[in-house]
Design a protein around this motif. Structure first.
Motif: not given
Length: 280
Positions: A223-244
């Motif tokens: 997977h990937r996030v393609s190139a961002v264009r324009g004047a605004t950044s792309r922000h995303s939160a990543i919630f990391a969990y584990s089974e242990r």
């Protein structure tokens, strides 16, 4: 759970019919597509706070534009000439670590909410989940500035939970290839075909909006996030969990993503255990 649209997503009512139906839907999509998106998971009244809080910490992201490959391994590795690991890409995204994200922010409150964690575990058909013990990578904000991209890669975790907090003006599309590899088969030919655009038939594209919750199986999905264009950044939160409990990232990967490591990472490195034998 006043930040979640519980009328649509009753995550705080485990066991009732609506909760069971929601979990069942998520499980079906994850089994069939490797991905499930719950649009408008965050209440509209919290959308601006979500965006503002992300924009506030985005300048704290660690930037190190670098050349990389799909497996995040050294370029001098002993690989065949046609190996996909020899295809060089530029990684232009950056991460704000957990210790720079306020504990009263929307994403931090959601990440640590027991009802939310229980719901996520149920969607992934797991008996329970734990917050990552890693003081940096447990919760992060992924920042992709205009002109940059997050190139093709696989996740270290088998599953990922994320939420867009600010969308770019153009570009920044999430693309993925579900189950292009497995724990026992790298499927190098198919991976190379996607990286070189020789065959994009496995690629799916998602249109995400701020406040949408994304559940994703990223260990086996390219997977990937393609190139961002324009004047605004792309922000995303990543919630990391584990089974242990007690999981902490490797020293090398932590330094690559955040430019620093803490004593906890050095201690964990001495006791690291692999869950599979994949290249990355």
């Amino acid at each position: 759970m006043n930040i979640v649209d519980t009328a649509r997503y009753p995550v705080d009512e485990p066991g009732n019919d609506a909760w069971e139906n929601l979990v069942s839907r998520a499980r079906t999509e994850l089994r069939e597509l490797g991905c499930c998106v719950l649009p408008g998971f965050i209440r509209p009244g919290s959308w601006e706070a979500l965006r503002r809080e992300g924009a506030g910490v985005a300048p704290l992201a660690y930037y190190d534009v670098e050349e990389t490959n799909v497996y995040n391994i050294a370029f001098d590795a002993d690989l065949p000439a046609d190996h996909p690991g020899r295809i060089i890409m530029q990684r232009g995204n950056a991460f704000v670590p957990r210790d720079r994200i306020p504990t009263d922010s929307v994403i931090h409150r959601l990440y640590t909410d027991p009802s939310f964690v229980r719901f996520v575990a149920a969607c992934f058909e797991l008996p329970e989940l734990h917050e990552l013990a890693d003081p940096l990578s447990g919760l992060v904000l992924n920042v992709v500035r205009p002109g940059m991209e997050h190139p093709w890669h696989f996740d270290t975790n088998e599953f990922t939970v994320s939420m867009l907090t600010q969308e770019p003006e153009e570009g920044g599309v999430f693309e993925y290839c579900p189950n292009i590899r497995s724990a026992g088969a790298e499927n190098f030919d198919a991976v190379r075909s996607v990286l070189t655009d020789a065959d994009r038939s496995p690629v799916r594209a998602l249109t995400l909006r701020p406040g949408d919750l994304q559940l994703f199986k990223g260990r086996y999905a390219l997977h990937r996030v393609s190139a961002v264009r324009g004047a605004t950044s792309r922000h995303s939160a990543i919630f990391a969990y584990s089974e242990r409990p007690g999981v902490i990232g490797s020293v090398a990967r932590t330094r690559q993503l955040f430019g620093r490591v803490l004593p906890a990472h050095l201690d964990a490195e001495r006791n690291a255990v692999r869950v599979d034998q994949l290249l990355d």
